[in-house]
Design an enzyme around this catalytic site. Structure first.
Site, mmCIF file in Angstrom:
data_model
loop_
_atom_site.group_PDB
_atom_site.id
_atom_site.type_symbol
_atom_site.label_atom_id
_atom_site.label_comp_id
_atom_site.label_asym_id
_atom_site.label_seq_id
_atom_site.Cartn_x
_atom_site.Cartn_y
_atom_site.Cartn_z
ATOM 1 N N PRO A 66 -3.872 -0.177 -1.712
ATOM 2 C CA PRO A 66 -2.465 -0.345 -1.359
ATOM 3 C C PRO A 66 -2.313 -0.258 0.159
ATOM 4 C CG PRO A 66 -2.827 1.771 -2.428
ATOM 5 C CD PRO A 66 -4.122 1.042 -2.467
ATOM 6 N N HIS A 67 -1.489 -1.121 0.707
ATOM 7 C CA HIS A 67 -1.318 -1.139 2.159
ATOM 8 C C HIS A 67 0.072 -1.640 2.507
ATOM 9 C CE1 HIS A 67 -2.935 -5.044 0.914
ATOM 10 N NE2 HIS A 67 -2.180 -5.558 1.875
#
Length: 148
Positions: A66-67
């Site tokens: 996740p970013h």
């Protein structure tokens, strides 16, 4: 890129409490907000969820990355979680995720963001590297394994 520039021991954790994708993102948001000056836990959570709506960051082979980008973030920062129980992360290969490397970068850091993601994805593409991380038994071992 040396992951030691974005990852610290206190942001490298074996995590038993994450039982869902949402709970994992909540935990990540909490860790980031406790170790970064600037963005709130709520801001971070919303940014991760907004990014996930564009498409899952579950890469396959049990990996989630996740970013997001945040204006309140001053430098690229990462958190690594090794989940005790793999979770559904909407990965294309339908495999559950147990290794989660989360990344927050400054809003304007487009090229750097992509470079860091490429580095992380490249490391995690190695089955030997993934096995090395999964075989750790403590937070400090996990940190050493990812930064060696």
């Amino acid at each position: 890129m040396d992951l030691k520039t974005i990852l610290l021991p206190e942001r490298t954790l074996r995590c038993a409490s994450c039982q869902s994708k949402k709970r994992t993102i909540e935990e990540l948001s909490k860790i980031f907000s406790e170790t970064l000056a600037g963005p709130s836990e709520h801001e971070i959570f919303d940014a991760f969820i907004e990014r996930e709506r564009l498409g899952s960051t579950g890469l396959g082979d049990g990996i989630g990355i996740p970013h997001c980008r945040l204006a309140a973030c001053k430098q690229p920062t990462g958190v690594l979680l090794l989940l005790e129980t793999p979770i559904d992360f909407d990965s294309l290969d339908k495999q559950k995720v147990d290794l989660v490397f989360a990344l927050i970068v400054p809003q304007e850091a487009n090229d750097e963001h992509l470079d860091i993601l490429a580095t992380i994805a490249g490391k995690f593409s190695s089955p030997e590297f993934r096995d090395k991380l999964r075989s750790t038994t403590t937070d400090s071992e996990l940190f050493r394994a990812i930064t060696d």
